[in-house]
Enzyme design. Structure first.
Site, short mmCIF file in Angstrom:
data_model
loop_
_atom_site.label_atom_id
_atom_site.label_comp_id
_atom_site.label_asym_id
_atom_site.label_seq_id
_atom_site.Cartn_x
_atom_site.Cartn_y
_atom_site.Cartn_z
N VAL A 189 0.82 -0.84 0.05
CA VAL A 189 -0.25 0.10 -0.10
C VAL A 189 1.29 1.24 0.26
O VAL A 189 0.45 2.42 -1.14
CB VAL A 189 -1.07 0.36 1.07
CG1 VAL A 189 -1.84 1.29 1.41
CG2 VAL A 189 -1.65 -1.01 1.27
N VAL B 204 -11.36 -0.71 4.84
CA VAL B 204 -12.91 -1.25 4.43
C VAL B 204 -13.41 -1.76 2.87
O VAL B 204 -12.95 -0.71 2.53
CB VAL B 204 -14.17 -0.37 5.49
CG1 VAL B 204 -15.47 -1.79 5.28
CG2 VAL B 204 -13.61 -0.18 6.85
N ILE C 92 -13.13 -0.02 -2.98
CA ILE C 92 -14.69 0.49 -2.82
C ILE C 92 -15.07 1.97 -1.89
O ILE C 92 -14.52 1.96 -0.05
CB ILE C 92 -15.79 -0.52 -2.00
CG1 ILE C 92 -15.61 -2.30 -3.01
CG2 ILE C 92 -17.29 0.06 -2.20
CD1 ILE C 92 -16.04 -2.82 -2.93
N GLY D 73 -0.31 -16.76 -2.93
CA GLY D 73 -0.02 -15.81 -2.51
C GLY D 73 -1.37 -14.31 -1.88
O GLY D 73 -0.95 -13.59 -1.56
N ASP E 115 -11.48 -11.14 9.48
CA ASP E 115 -10.48 -9.90 8.54
C ASP E 115 -11.70 -9.51 8.37
O ASP E 115 -11.95 -7.56 8.42
CB ASP E 115 -9.51 -10.55 7.51
CG ASP E 115 -9.66 -8.85 6.40
OD1 ASP E 115 -9.00 -8.14 6.44
OD2 ASP E 115 -10.12 -9.60 5.28
N LYS F 7 -13.97 -5.34 10.01
CA LYS F 7 -14.16 -4.45 8.73
C LYS F 7 -15.74 -4.19 8.95
O LYS F 7 -16.05 -3.58 9.08
CB LYS F 7 -14.08 -4.16 7.02
CG LYS F 7 -12.61 -5.13 7.02
CD LYS F 7 -12.62 -5.69 5.40
CE LYS F 7 -10.80 -6.46 4.74
NZ LYS F 7 -11.23 -6.86 3.50
N1 NAP Z 1 -2.73 -5.40 0.50
C1 NAP Z 1 -3.36 -4.68 0.64
O1 NAP Z 1 -4.33 -5.24 -0.46
C2 NAP Z 1 -4.22 -3.86 1.66
C3 NAP Z 1 -5.76 -4.02 1.27
C4 NAP Z 1 -6.54 -3.36 2.16
C5 NAP Z 1 -6.22 -2.65 3.57
N2 NAP Z 1 -4.35 -3.01 3.78
C6 NAP Z 1 -3.61 -2.54 5.00
O2 NAP Z 1 -2.77 -1.65 4.79
C7 NAP Z 1 -1.92 -2.23 5.94
C8 NAP Z 1 -0.29 -2.66 4.62
O3 NAP Z 1 -0.53 -3.60 4.07
P1 NAP Z 1 0.31 -3.89 3.04
O4 NAP Z 1 -0.42 -5.50 2.00
O5 NAP Z 1 1.34 -2.53 2.45
O6 NAP Z 1 1.79 -4.80 4.23
P2 NAP Z 1 3.04 -5.12 3.39
O7 NAP Z 1 3.19 -4.97 2.15
O8 NAP Z 1 3.60 -6.11 4.83
O9 NAP Z 1 3.79 -3.55 4.19
C9 NAP Z 1 3.77 -2.89 5.50
C10 NAP Z 1 5.15 -2.32 5.30
O10 NAP Z 1 4.88 -1.86 7.21
C11 NAP Z 1 6.28 -1.59 7.14
N3 NAP Z 1 6.48 -1.88 8.73
C12 NAP Z 1 5.52 -3.36 10.17
N4 NAP Z 1 6.10 -3.57 10.78
C13 NAP Z 1 6.80 -1.85 11.49
C14 NAP Z 1 7.48 -1.15 11.82
N5 NAP Z 1 7.58 -2.39 13.50
N6 NAP Z 1 8.29 -0.37 11.82
C15 NAP Z 1 8.13 0.46 10.65
N7 NAP Z 1 7.69 -0.31 9.83
C16 NAP Z 1 7.16 -1.34 10.00
C17 NAP Z 1 7.18 -2.49 6.34
O11 NAP Z 1 9.08 -2.24 6.30
P3 NAP Z 1 9.08 -3.40 5.86
O12 NAP Z 1 9.02 -3.10 4.27
O13 NAP Z 1 10.59 -2.93 5.81
O14 NAP Z 1 9.44 -4.89 6.02
C18 NAP Z 1 6.44 -2.46 4.71
O15 NAP Z 1 6.91 -1.82 4.42
C19 NAP Z 1 -2.47 -3.58 6.97
O16 NAP Z 1 -2.69 -2.89 7.76
C20 NAP Z 1 -3.12 -3.83 5.29
O17 NAP Z 1 -3.94 -4.60 6.35
C21 NAP Z 1 -3.97 -3.52 2.67
#
Ligand code: NAP
Length: 428
Positions: free
Chosen positions: A15, A134, A138, A189, A203, A207
């Site tokens: 994100v 959420v 959307i 994945g 999850d 929401k």
């Molecule tokens: N992916 C989706 O499609 C999606 C959809 C809706 C909502 N979300 C929500 O969006 C959020 C992020 O999701 P994502 O998919 O982008 O996750 P992600 O790809 O796993 O990325 C998480 C990021 O946060 C960093 N991070 C984690 N713990 C940390 C800490 N303690 N200190 C500093 N940085 C930290 C990680 O650093 P590193 O890269 O250095 O490890 C990484 O860059 C989550 O709450 C998820 O539920 C995601």
């Protein structure tokens, strides 16, 4: 041009990088729409050396997201790290304590601490926006808090976990068992590190709890959700439901009843020709029913870089414009205590029961259903196998308590083999 809105971006994963891309690709358009430029000044993630496929040299780096939130050159925190404890919670609190707005995609954080965080935010004169938390891309939060704000909301329903919908659709299309499709989803994945967050309904329930709060003006009550995952659904159930004109979906439903707020996230049968019944693959859908507007259906990508970053940016642009709605639509201190009513509303049910292949077995079960006040609408018997006779029953409207009582009584007879399956047929 007025001063830019300066973002501190915590999280550079799927994100976070999407947010940087949108800001870089559309800087001029966004500045026009927001009335001021939107820039990222500082960033934070765990690993400063990781190649993220994008040039980050123009941003200040912070190892600690809390320090990021407190920086003088950061006006708002965009929290896209995830996790409902640790860094995400600490950084969000630090930003609010410093009087800064927060935009987050973190449903787990808000499902667990939404009320306390909302009170903290509003006491500090700021807000938390969470469109991305959420149903991904959307704009359901904005729809509820703005476009539909003149409605008393009757019911909110949604398929809000794309992975579950992918698994159920794939089981139907390929005729493959749950276990096999689950492994496929893992290999692709699609599953969280803890798959139970997806397939156990957690999850999607996070929401739903946020939508309920906004829709009904109640405090977030994640613990009040009746939750059941998709692990017990068989290909047989999917096919039998199909024969009767239904599809099985992991469906979230929230509605205010005379006994309190009913919230459930369970596998349900929905008519094949309804919008929810036609939803396939990883797509999400949210259905809202308001007293004035009637039914609204929103459909789109529930996850992924572009859709989730799109939702984050909608919130950021609103903040840049100076739009600061209360976190859950009304002031946090005015949200009502939630009285949870478990499955108060009656519905028709789909029952699959395996009976021993002996005369009188069906009559015995039918009697137990009748004793519990459950009346049979339709019934079918399928091919006998290994001495078992599977029976499908569609009931007239009954409450979940009545169905559970009937199932327990049926199991206690000596004619039922294995665990019966009971799935609600949702009136959509
Ligand atoms: N992916 C989706 O499609 C999606 C959809 C809706 C909502 N979300 C929500 O969006 C959020 C992020 O999701 P994502 O998919 O982008 O996750 P992600 O790809 O796993 O990325 C998480 C990021 O946060 C960093 N991070 C984690 N713990 C940390 C800490 N303690 N200190 C500093 N940085 C930290 C990680 O650093 P590193 O890269 O250095 O490890 C990484 O860059 C989550 O709450 C998820 O539920 C995601």
């Amino acid at each position: 041009m007025p001063a830019p809105l300066r973002i501190g971006l915590a999280g550079l994963g799927t994100v976070g990088i999407g947010v940087i891309e949108i800001i870089q690709n559309h800087a001029e358009m966004i500045a026009m729409r927001a009335g001021r430029p939107i820039i990222i000044t500082a960033i934070s993630a765990r690993d400063p050396k990781r190649d993220r496929g994008i040039d980050l040299s123009g941003f200040a780096w912070e190892d600690d997201p809390v320090a990021l939130a407190r920086r003088d050159d950061v006006d708002i925190l965009v929290e896209v790290m995830g996790g409902h404890e640790g860094a995400a919670r600490a950084a969000t609190e630090a930003a609010l304590e410093a009087g800064k707005d927060v935009v987050t995609a973190n449903k787990a954080l808000l499902a667990h601490y939404g009320q306390a965080l909302a009170e903290k935010a509003e006491a500090a004169g700021c807000t938390i926006r969470f469109e991305a938390a959420v149903a991904g891309g959307i704009p359901i939060i904005k729809s509820l808090t703005e476009g539909l704000a003149g409605n008393s909301i009757r019911r909110v329903m949604g398929v809000m976990n794309g992975t579950c919908n992918y698994i159920l659709t794939r089981m139907e299309d390929a005729g493959l068992p749950y276990e096999m499709v689950f492994e496929e989803a893992r290999a692709l994945g699609y599953l969280e590190a803890d798959p139970n967050l997806d397939v156990g309904g957690i999850d999607a329930s996070h929401k739903l709890s946020l939508l309920s709060s906004i829709a009904f003006g109640t405090k977030v009550a994640f613990d009040g959700i009746e939750m059941e995952g998709i692990g017990a659904i068989s290909v047989d159930d999917i096919q039998r439901a199909g024969d009767m004109g239904y599809r099985i979906k992991l469906l979230g439903v929230a509605q205010m009843t005379g006994r309190g707020l009913e919230q459930r996230m369970t596998p349900c049968l929905v008519p094949q020709d309804s919008p929810l019944g036609q939803l396939s693959g990883g797509t999400n859908m949210v259905v809202v029913e308001g007293d004035a507007v009637g039914q609204i259906v929103l459909r789109g990508a529930g996850a992924g870089r572009g859709p989730t970053a799109s939702a984050v940016m909608g919130d950021v642009i609103d903040l840049a414009r100076g739009i600061r709605t209360p976190v859950f639509g009304i002031p946090a201190t005015k949200l009502a205590e939630t009285v949870s009513a478990h499955s108060a509303a009656p519905s028709a049910w789909y029952l699959r029961i395996r009976l021993v292949d002996k005369p009188g077995a069906l009559a015995k079960v039918a009697t137990k259903l009748g004793d519990a006040g459950v009346s049979i609408n339709r019934m079918r018997q399928y091919g006998h196998s290994d001495g078992d006779a599977p029976v499908l029953i569609v009931t007239h409207k009954a409450t979940r308590d009545d169905i559970l009582t009937a199932m327990a009584a049926a199991r206690a007879t000596n004619v039922v083999v294995g665990e019966p399956v009971a799935l609600r047929i949702e009136d959509v």
